[in-house]
Design a protein around this motif. Structure first.
Motif, PDB file in Angstrom:
ATOM      1  N   GLN A 222      29.126  58.219  36.245  1.00 42.47           N
ATOM      2  CA  GLN A 222      29.605  59.377  37.204  1.00 42.47           C
ATOM      3  C   GLN A 222      30.810  59.716  36.405  1.00 42.47           C
ATOM      4  N   ALA A 223      31.692  59.039  35.834  1.00 42.08           N
ATOM      5  CA  ALA A 223      33.043  59.374  35.349  1.00 42.08           C
ATOM      6  C   ALA A 223      32.646  60.206  33.923  1.00 42.08           C
ATOM      7  N   GLN A 224      32.027  59.969  33.102  1.00 44.50           N
ATOM      8  CA  GLN A 224      31.462  60.599  32.134  1.00 44.50           C
ATOM      9  C   GLN A 224      30.910  61.864  32.583  1.00 44.50           C
ATOM     10  N   GLN A 225      29.941  62.048  33.518  1.00 47.57           N
ATOM     11  CA  GLN A 225      29.671  63.419  33.997  1.00 47.57           C
ATOM     12  C   GLN A 225      30.598  64.104  34.257  1.00 47.57           C
ATOM     13  N   GLN A 226      31.716  63.677  35.176  1.00 41.81           N
ATOM     14  CA  GLN A 226      32.611  64.359  35.690  1.00 41.81           C
ATOM     15  C   GLN A 226      33.830  64.809  34.550  1.00 41.81           C
ATOM     16  N   GLU A 227      33.930  64.185  33.609  1.00 41.68           N
ATOM     17  CA  GLU A 227      34.670  64.333  32.276  1.00 41.68           C
ATOM     18  C   GLU A 227      33.908  65.547  31.687  1.00 41.68           C
ATOM     19  N   LEU A 228      32.427  65.405  31.542  1.00 43.71           N
ATOM     20  CA  LEU A 228      31.840  66.537  30.995  1.00 43.71           C
ATOM     21  C   LEU A 228      32.119  67.960  31.835  1.00 43.71           C
ATOM     22  N   LEU A 229      32.043  67.881  32.999  1.00 40.88           N
ATOM     23  CA  LEU A 229      32.390  69.126  34.004  1.00 40.88           C
ATOM     24  C   LEU A 229      34.009  69.604  33.774  1.00 40.88           C
ATOM     25  N   ASP A 230      34.736  68.835  33.665  1.00 38.01           N
ATOM     26  CA  ASP A 230      36.123  68.883  33.355  1.00 38.01           C
ATOM     27  C   ASP A 230      36.177  69.818  32.172  1.00 38.01           C
TER      28      ASP A 230
END
Length: 172
Positions: free
Chosen positions: A7-15
């Motif tokens: 989830q943290a990596q997904q959020q980083e990609l979104l950012d």
């Protein structure tokens, strides 16, 4: 063994995606809404942009997870550039990796390369069946996708050498 994108990596990609859109807004002095972003792409494509009424960027979670830093440096900018060019040239046909896309990639400070250099060793490959087609000068092998377009949608493909419409070898 499958590598999962956290989830943290997904959020980083979104950012990161949002930051590239912000960069494009600064370059073009206009706003662009964040398109839908999905983490559901399979196969050997790192990312994909789909335009239309509901634009979306799709990322390959397996590829992203296995090479996260390299993936973050390249793929989001590549897909955002497709999105921005689509929005800027709405309604006009623009080549996916044409001069407009290349110019924006350079404005982002990146080399406008079409293909990624990620390690694909652990990425499953999908193989399409090939179908024999003929023209006046040679035999061609069409993918399942193109074969189905011929069979069910009436599309026609021409030989680039002789210009003749390809016909199924099974019809001979």
């Amino acid at each position: 063994m499958s590598v999962l994108l956290t989830q943290a990596q997904q959020q980083e990609l979104l950012d990161i995606t949002r930051r590239w859109i912000d960069a494009a807004e600064n370059i073009h002095a206009r706003t662009f809404p964040l398109p839908e972003v999905r983490f559901d792409l399979n196969g050997q494509a790192a990312g994909q942009y789909r335009g239309g009424a509901h634009p979306r960027i799709r990322y390959n979670p397996r590829m992203a997870a296995s090479q996260f830093e390299a993936y973050c440096q390249r793929t989001p900018a590549h897909e955002v550039a497709h999105y921005i060019i689509d929005r800027l040239h709405s309604g006009r046909r623009v080549r996916p990796h044409g001069p407009q896309w290349r110019e924006l990639m350079r404005a982002f400070g990146l080399e406008p390369e079409r293909c990624h250099q990620y390690d694909l060793q652990n990425v499953p490959r999908r193989r399409q069946r090939r179908f024999a087609y003929r023209c006046a000068c040679q035999e061609h092998r069409l993918s399942t996708t193109r074969h189905n377009r011929v069979q069910y949608r009436g599309m026609k493909y021409r030989c680039i050498k002789c210009g003749e419409v390809l016909r199924s070898a099974s019809d001979d």
